[in-house]
Design an enzyme around this catalytic site. Sequence first.
Site, PDB file in Angstrom:
ATOM      1  N   GLU A   1       2.676  -6.627  -6.808  1.00  0.00           N
ATOM      2  CA  GLU A   1       2.741  -6.849  -5.332  1.00  0.00           C
ATOM      3  C   GLU A   1       1.401  -7.779  -4.870  1.00  0.00           C
ATOM      4  OE1 GLU A   1       1.985  -3.032  -3.474  1.00  0.00           O
ATOM      5  OE2 GLU A   1       4.038  -2.335  -3.885  1.00  0.00           O
TER       6      GLU A   1
ATOM      7  N   HIS B   1       4.496  -3.335   1.511  1.00  0.00           N
ATOM      8  CA  HIS B   1       3.809  -2.116   1.375  1.00  0.00           C
ATOM      9  C   HIS B   1       2.958  -1.567   2.774  1.00  0.00           C
ATOM     10  CE1 HIS B   1       1.583   0.405  -2.079  1.00  0.00           C
ATOM     11  NE2 HIS B   1       1.497   1.003  -1.091  1.00  0.00           N
TER      12      HIS B   1
END
Length: 309
Positions: free
Chosen positions: A262, A283
């Site tokens: 990420e 996220h």
Amino acid sequence: MKYKVLVVEPIHEEGLRVLREKGYEVVVATDIARDELLEMIGKFEVLIVRGRTKVDKEVIDAGRRLRLICRAGVGLDNIDVDYARRKGVEVINTPEATSIAVAELVFGLLLCLYRRIYDAVRGMKEGVWLKRKLSGFELYGKTMGIIGLGRIGSEVAKRAKAFGMHVIGYRRHRLLETAKRLGIEPAKSIDYLLERSDIVSLHVPLTKETYHMIGERELRIMKPTAVLINTSRGAVVDTKALLRALREGWISGAALDVLEHEPPKESWEWELVRLPNVVVTPHIGAQTIEAQRRVSLELAHKIISLLEG
Ligand code: NAD
């Protein structure tokens, strides 16, 4: 005593205000580099992080005065909890505070995928009226399989029932009692759940056992019409296998709030993100004002009660 608190990732102001009112010195240094963290940490009793900062042996050793490591949120996979505790440093988190936010996002993602809301909105913004091309599916009457029936999984189960879905759940311990409490079907095994579900939603923590828990074998067990939702941790799913599953039609779609890297860094990860049958968010599961406020207040009160005894 005037405790010093180092905050290295953004958290809601409310909890920091509570700490300052108590007389604590709060230093906010978000986005500091690792070497700066190693240099500074020795002066602080409390370190507050979210999921990005790696709190490993080196950081813990450098924290000579450290008494508390606080994770604003749930997952502790970025913190070497065992090592910290062995060194007498307590590790705390706020496991309850974000459950509703994540559970609600599951349905946001699912409806986006099932009703093709993203394509519809994008079409409208581009001036294209796609009405006839955008047929979707209803949640009503579908079977939702929930792997991990803890705080978030339970909230997802309640909401799935409200949509008129049949819910099957799996967890490692206390399955029958949890399923009974929630009024859902307990799955005999993960395979049993995968074979029957139209929607599979993951709510387990990332551990050695759950790493790549959903890989090629599991994706091939799922129905070709099924969709996978992951709002837990990226590495619970073998992402390369998921990419193949979606390209080759082993399953029909995926909605992801979490990824193995990420943001994504490999070209095949970007390929996954760009597939038309994938809905993906960066996220944002816990990113509601309410959840972040709850996280920061809960943390502040826990810090005070642990340090003041
Ligand atoms: P929890 O501890 O309350 O529940 C976890 C569940 O997983 C439990 O039912 C447990 O029995 C089950 N489980 C654990 N290992 C298992 C295994 N090997 N096989 C089957 N079941 C297993 O956790 P929670 O609060 O519901 O959170 C779940 C996860 O969601 C967190 O660990 C975190 O990684 C993730 N999360 C993501 C976001 C986000 O922003 N997307 C926010 C908060 C939490």
